[in-house]
Design a protein around this motif. Sequence first.
Motif, short mmCIF file in Angstrom:
data_model
loop_
_atom_site.label_atom_id
_atom_site.label_comp_id
_atom_site.label_asym_id
_atom_site.label_seq_id
_atom_site.Cartn_x
_atom_site.Cartn_y
_atom_site.Cartn_z
N ILE A 228 -6.35 15.35 -10.63
CA ILE A 228 -6.64 13.92 -10.84
C ILE A 228 -7.87 13.75 -11.73
CG2 ILE A 228 -7.39 11.81 -9.69
CD1 ILE A 228 -5.66 12.71 -7.28
N ALA A 229 -8.94 14.48 -11.41
CA ALA A 229 -10.18 14.37 -12.20
C ALA A 229 -9.95 14.82 -13.64
CB ALA A 229 -11.28 15.20 -11.55
N GLU A 230 -9.21 15.90 -13.81
CA GLU A 230 -8.95 16.41 -15.16
C GLU A 230 -8.16 15.40 -15.99
OE1 GLU A 230 -6.90 20.26 -17.40
OE2 GLU A 230 -6.45 19.85 -15.29
N SER A 231 -7.09 14.85 -15.41
CA SER A 231 -6.25 13.89 -16.12
C SER A 231 -7.02 12.62 -16.48
CB SER A 231 -5.02 13.53 -15.29
OG SER A 231 -4.26 12.53 -15.92
N CYS A 232 -7.74 12.07 -15.52
CA CYS A 232 -8.48 10.83 -15.77
C CYS A 232 -9.60 11.03 -16.78
CB CYS A 232 -9.04 10.28 -14.46
SG CYS A 232 -7.77 9.64 -13.32
N SER A 233 -10.26 12.20 -16.74
CA SER A 233 -11.34 12.46 -17.69
C SER A 233 -10.80 12.61 -19.11
CB SER A 233 -12.14 13.70 -17.28
OG SER A 233 -11.35 14.87 -17.34
N LYS A 234 -9.62 13.20 -19.26
CA LYS A 234 -9.03 13.33 -20.59
C LYS A 234 -8.66 11.96 -21.16
CE LYS A 234 -7.19 18.04 -20.12
NZ LYS A 234 -8.03 18.61 -21.21
N GLU B 170 -19.43 17.15 -23.30
CA GLU B 170 -20.62 16.73 -24.03
C GLU B 170 -20.29 15.42 -24.73
OE1 GLU B 170 -23.61 19.11 -26.80
OE2 GLU B 170 -21.85 18.42 -27.94
N VAL B 171 -21.06 14.37 -24.44
CA VAL B 171 -20.82 13.05 -25.01
C VAL B 171 -22.00 12.67 -25.89
CG1 VAL B 171 -20.43 10.60 -24.53
CG2 VAL B 171 -19.50 12.34 -22.99
N LYS B 172 -21.70 12.36 -27.15
CA LYS B 172 -22.73 11.90 -28.08
C LYS B 172 -22.46 10.44 -28.42
CE LYS B 172 -23.94 16.31 -30.25
NZ LYS B 172 -24.11 17.03 -31.53
N LEU C 12 -21.69 15.84 -18.97
CA LEU C 12 -21.11 15.16 -17.82
C LEU C 12 -19.96 15.96 -17.24
CD1 LEU C 12 -20.89 11.55 -19.32
CD2 LEU C 12 -22.67 12.44 -17.81
N SER C 13 -19.83 15.92 -15.91
CA SER C 13 -18.66 16.49 -15.27
C SER C 13 -17.47 15.59 -15.54
CB SER C 13 -18.89 16.60 -13.76
OG SER C 13 -18.92 15.30 -13.17
N ALA C 14 -16.28 16.05 -15.17
CA ALA C 14 -15.07 15.24 -15.39
C ALA C 14 -15.17 13.90 -14.66
CB ALA C 14 -13.84 16.02 -14.92
N VAL C 15 -15.64 13.92 -13.43
CA VAL C 15 -15.75 12.68 -12.65
C VAL C 15 -16.84 11.79 -13.23
CG1 VAL C 15 -16.25 11.71 -10.38
CG2 VAL C 15 -14.87 13.78 -10.56
N ASP C 16 -17.96 12.37 -13.62
CA ASP C 16 -19.05 11.58 -14.23
C ASP C 16 -18.59 10.93 -15.53
OD1 ASP C 16 -21.13 11.90 -12.37
OD2 ASP C 16 -21.56 13.91 -13.13
N LEU C 17 -17.74 11.62 -16.29
CA LEU C 17 -17.24 11.04 -17.53
C LEU C 17 -16.40 9.80 -17.24
CD1 LEU C 17 -17.03 11.47 -20.65
CD2 LEU C 17 -14.77 12.43 -20.19
N VAL C 18 -15.62 9.84 -16.16
CA VAL C 18 -14.82 8.67 -15.79
C VAL C 18 -15.74 7.50 -15.41
CG1 VAL C 18 -13.15 7.74 -14.13
CG2 VAL C 18 -12.84 10.05 -15.07
N PHE C 19 -16.80 7.77 -14.66
CA PHE C 19 -17.75 6.71 -14.31
C PHE C 19 -18.44 6.17 -15.57
CE2 PHE C 19 -17.58 8.22 -9.87
CZ PHE C 19 -17.52 6.99 -9.22
N TYR C 20 -18.73 7.06 -16.51
CA TYR C 20 -19.33 6.63 -17.78
C TYR C 20 -18.38 5.68 -18.51
CZ TYR C 20 -21.82 7.07 -22.25
OH TYR C 20 -22.51 6.82 -23.41
#
Length: 324
Positions: free
Chosen positions: A165-171, A192-194, A211-219
């Motif tokens: 779930i985390a992998e799919s949502c982060s992609k 890595e987010v720039k 960011l982790s996969a979950v953190d990227l989703v929150f971002y």
Amino acid sequence: MGLKEYFIQGAAYQRSRGLMDREFAWYRFDETSDGTDEYDALERLLGRYSKNNSASKDDLYVEVRIRPTGRKGGAPFFAEQREEHPYNKGLLSRFWIRFTLSETEEELKHYGEQFNQFIQNSSFREESLERMRQQYANQLQHIRAKNIKPEPYQLIAPTGSPEKIAESCSKQAARFLRSFGFRVAEYKNEYEVKALDCHSLYFGHEQTLMLSAVDLVFYWQGIAETREFDVEDIFYDMGYVVDNKENEYVKLLRANHLAAYIIYDDAGMPSICVLKKELKHARDLLSKHQVKLVDDYTDIDDFDRRSAGLGDNYYHNLDNMFEK
């Protein structure tokens, strides 16, 4: 890495003018820009516009959508275009891209009306105009057949393990962020987010985050909220853990078939997050086991009311916060 052509739609606002009103943008974009990626194309476009319009890039906040046109090297889109005057050739390319990437009848009609204004003042070959009419009609047909739809920007959580779930949502989140001009690189366990300075509502600077996969989703959820998208959050932060038992709580939730994760704030304080659609189940389960999570671990009065003690995490991470 070679350059690609991107179509950039959106608006730029001047921070120095105070509160942003989306009805009154400093400039609206419907332009192409070359770049190694979306981030580079946006940076180049802003550089040109700020130079031509005497505005500082440091004063701009932008909300844009960026998509590749698929064209390389300024090649014509159809054979008849080669016979046109260079100025007309450029107009044909510009509106061919606009027609092709339109997603609603309203958007397509808007571009069609703009093109008609140019027809009145420029001498195009009839063969070129016929190709443009056909492209417009084809796009309209696809839109009405719902083969083409506006991007909803809604993350979709698949069924499966928490990791899946985390992998799919982060992609999905990474794809959306790239389309807004962020540079997102995926590594084994993190992203890595720039971000350009123009991605922030406030004066700042270019930013790079790991960011982790979950953190990227929150971002992404934060970006979607800023841009006032009508979408539902996928993940929900239930609160901070102050008793050093975050691993036990995640294990408990996952044992009950819930997708649960540990995330950390910038001071290293852990909190528990779950899928928003499973929030009620997760709360009931943690309440049954007398688990106490807090919204603000710096509020001592809140801790006195809601917990038997502050826990080692509180003091350790409070020190970290002040050290930063």
